[in-house]
Design an enzyme around this catalytic site. Structure first.
Site, PDB file in Angstrom:
ATOM      1  N   SER A  84      -9.322   3.566  -2.285  1.00  0.00           N
ATOM      2  CA  SER A  84      -8.334   4.526  -3.088  1.00  0.00           C
ATOM      3  C   SER A  84      -9.073   5.493  -3.779  1.00  0.00           C
ATOM      4  CB  SER A  84      -7.877   3.531  -4.072  1.00  0.00           C
ATOM      5  OG  SER A  84      -7.059   2.575  -3.425  1.00  0.00           O
ATOM      6  N   GLU A 252       1.997   5.666 -10.073  1.00  0.00           N
ATOM      7  CA  GLU A 252       1.518   4.684  -9.023  1.00  0.00           C
ATOM      8  C   GLU A 252       1.732   3.238  -9.641  1.00  0.00           C
ATOM      9  OE1 GLU A 252      -2.716   3.625  -9.594  1.00  0.00           O
ATOM     10  OE2 GLU A 252      -2.930   2.995  -7.504  1.00  0.00           O
ATOM     11  N   ASP A 257      -1.738  -3.169  -4.028  1.00  0.00           N
ATOM     12  CA  ASP A 257      -2.909  -3.271  -3.381  1.00  0.00           C
ATOM     13  C   ASP A 257      -3.771  -4.645  -4.025  1.00  0.00           C
ATOM     14  OD1 ASP A 257      -5.323  -2.229  -2.001  1.00  0.00           O
ATOM     15  OD2 ASP A 257      -5.978  -2.210  -4.130  1.00  0.00           O
ATOM     16  N   HIS A 261      -4.824  -7.841  -1.433  1.00  0.00           N
ATOM     17  CA  HIS A 261      -6.334  -8.135  -1.509  1.00  0.00           C
ATOM     18  C   HIS A 261      -6.353  -9.667  -1.498  1.00  0.00           C
ATOM     19  CE1 HIS A 261      -8.782  -4.560  -1.301  1.00  0.00           C
ATOM     20  NE2 HIS A 261      -8.140  -4.058  -2.140  1.00  0.00           N
ATOM     21  N   HIS A 300      -3.109   3.928   1.426  1.00  0.00           N
ATOM     22  CA  HIS A 300      -3.624   3.310   2.631  1.00  0.00           C
ATOM     23  C   HIS A 300      -2.955   1.825   2.596  1.00  0.00           C
ATOM     24  CE1 HIS A 300      -5.729   0.706  -0.237  1.00  0.00           C
ATOM     25  NE2 HIS A 300      -6.116   1.620  -0.843  1.00  0.00           N
TER      26      HIS A 300
HETATM   27 MG    MG Z   1      -4.830   2.471  -6.984  1.00  0.00          MG
HETATM   28 ZN    ZN Z   2      -7.596  -1.937  -2.660  1.00  0.00          ZN
END
Ligand code: MG
Ligand code: ZN
Length: 366
Positions: A84, A252, A257, A261, A300
């Site tokens: 990131s 954000e 994310d 994960h 990503h």
């Molecule tokens: Mg971030």
């Molecule tokens: Zn990540």
């Protein structure tokens, strides 16, 4: 032999229609250039994350209302799969850097970000995140550091005055520091209203707001953060739009994310949905304002998420998912855009293309 005569009538009708259309307010064309830009980054949000959200969702997904879409290629200066730090830096500063770095070139020299350039050109700027504001993604828009983990140094960069509104977690990086400083004192001296709760945030009348809404990261949606990001977007747009020179705002959704994960689909989906609702708040602003470009993308993909089965028959939909990794992947990520200049964000692009597009549309220079 038959002769052809040119018929002017259709051209005259078209010309008349053109005059009528441009002359009527309801048919007036939207401006081609935006005055304001709101950029959303869903950290780790790939196409499958978005479609999983669309499939099971309980509200009409706002992202579906975006007229343009494209892709961003996310590799970093030293890795096919970005982190990131490098991902955020590519979007914010228009340069590929090494994983682990924020706001700097691979050799460590500072690269100016869209936030800093907009500020220098007289615009107001804002950064919102559900993680600490010092975390890699928001930090890429504010700070310059070869180590994304240097959170207390990164907090010092928020004193440089390039960001007018920043809201997220991270109070400890500003107030419980190894150097003993309390940066809230400096922020107040710079005219910031420093607030620690959503209630105080909503009540603030200041044009500069530091919202440190958690000691560390904010809670996840499943832990009760529901609706906070939407409120943050409302406050930021309301505050920043007071500037006649326009604004740049980055928002954000940090925890898409983290859910991925963990290969935890409920966690991931709750965060995707939350980001979409925050996008809805921005759309509401942009529809009235009419001079605001909204771009939604990701730094990503995380988790290598796939959806091998599902059904859309039930009211809420049902999906079967597979994660292929606990880490990030190198696949292209989606871009959705709305408003003046939105067509500039379609096609397949390097993740470094955002900055130059933004500058061109805002008619400002580095
Ligand atoms: Mg971030
Ligand atoms: Zn990540």
């Amino acid at each position: 032999m038959k002769t052809k005569s040119f018929n002017f009538l259709p051209i005259i009708i078209l010309l008349l229609a053109g005059i009528l259309f441009t002359g009527t307010d309801s048919f007036a064309r939207p401006p081609k250039k935006p005055k304001n830009i709101i950029l959303f980054i869903g950290d780790g949000m790939g196409v499958a994350h978005v479609y999983a959200g669309i499939s099971v969702n309980d509200h009409p997904f706002f992202l579906k209302q975006f007229p343009y879409s494209g892709f961003s290629i996310t590799y970093s200066a030293d890795s096919y799969v970005t982190d990131s730090g490098a991902g955020g830096t590519a979007i914010a500063c228009g340069v590929k850097t090494k994983n682990g770095m924020i706001g700097v070139l691979p050799d460590g020299t500072a690269a100016p970000s869209i936030t800093e350039i907009a500020h220098r050109n007289g615009m107001s700027t804002g950064v919102l995140s559900t993680s600490t504001v010092t975390h890699a993604t928001p930090a890429s828009f504010v700070a310059h550091n070869s180590g994304r983990g240097n959170y207390e140094d990164i907090a010092l960069d928020f004193l440089k005055g390039t960001v007018d509104v920043f809201i997220g977690g991270g109070e400890n990086n500003f107030r419980s520091r190894a150097d003993g400083k309390d940066l809230s004192v400096d922020l107040k001296a710079q005219g910031f209203d420093v607030v620690y709760t959503i209630e105080d945030l909503k009540a603030s009348k200041s044009s500069r707001i530091a919202g440190l809404l958690a000691k560390e990261h904010m809670p996840t949606v499943l832990e009760g953060r529901d609706g906070a990001l939407e409120e943050m977007v409302r406050k930021a747009t309301q505050t920043l739009s007071q500037d006649k020179d326009g604004f740049f705002l980055m928002v954000e959704g940090s925890m898409i994310d983290w859910g991925a994960h963990e290969n935890n689909i409920d966690y991931t989906l709750a965060e995707v949905t939350d980001l979409d609702k925050a996008v809805g708040a921005a759309l509401e602003f942009a529809r009235t304002n009419k001079e605001t470009l909204i771009v939604v993308t990701a730094d990503h993909e995380t988790g290598g998420l796939t959806i091998p089965a599902g059904n859309l028959k039930d009211k809420d939909g049902e999906i079967t998912v597979n994660f292929s990794t606990k880490g990030h992947t190198g696949v292209m990520v989606p871009i959705f855009s709305y408003g003046p200049g939105a067509e500039q964000f379609s096609g397949i692009n390097e993740n470094t293309f955002f900055l130059n597009r933004f500058l061109k549309l805002l008619k400002i220079k580095k």
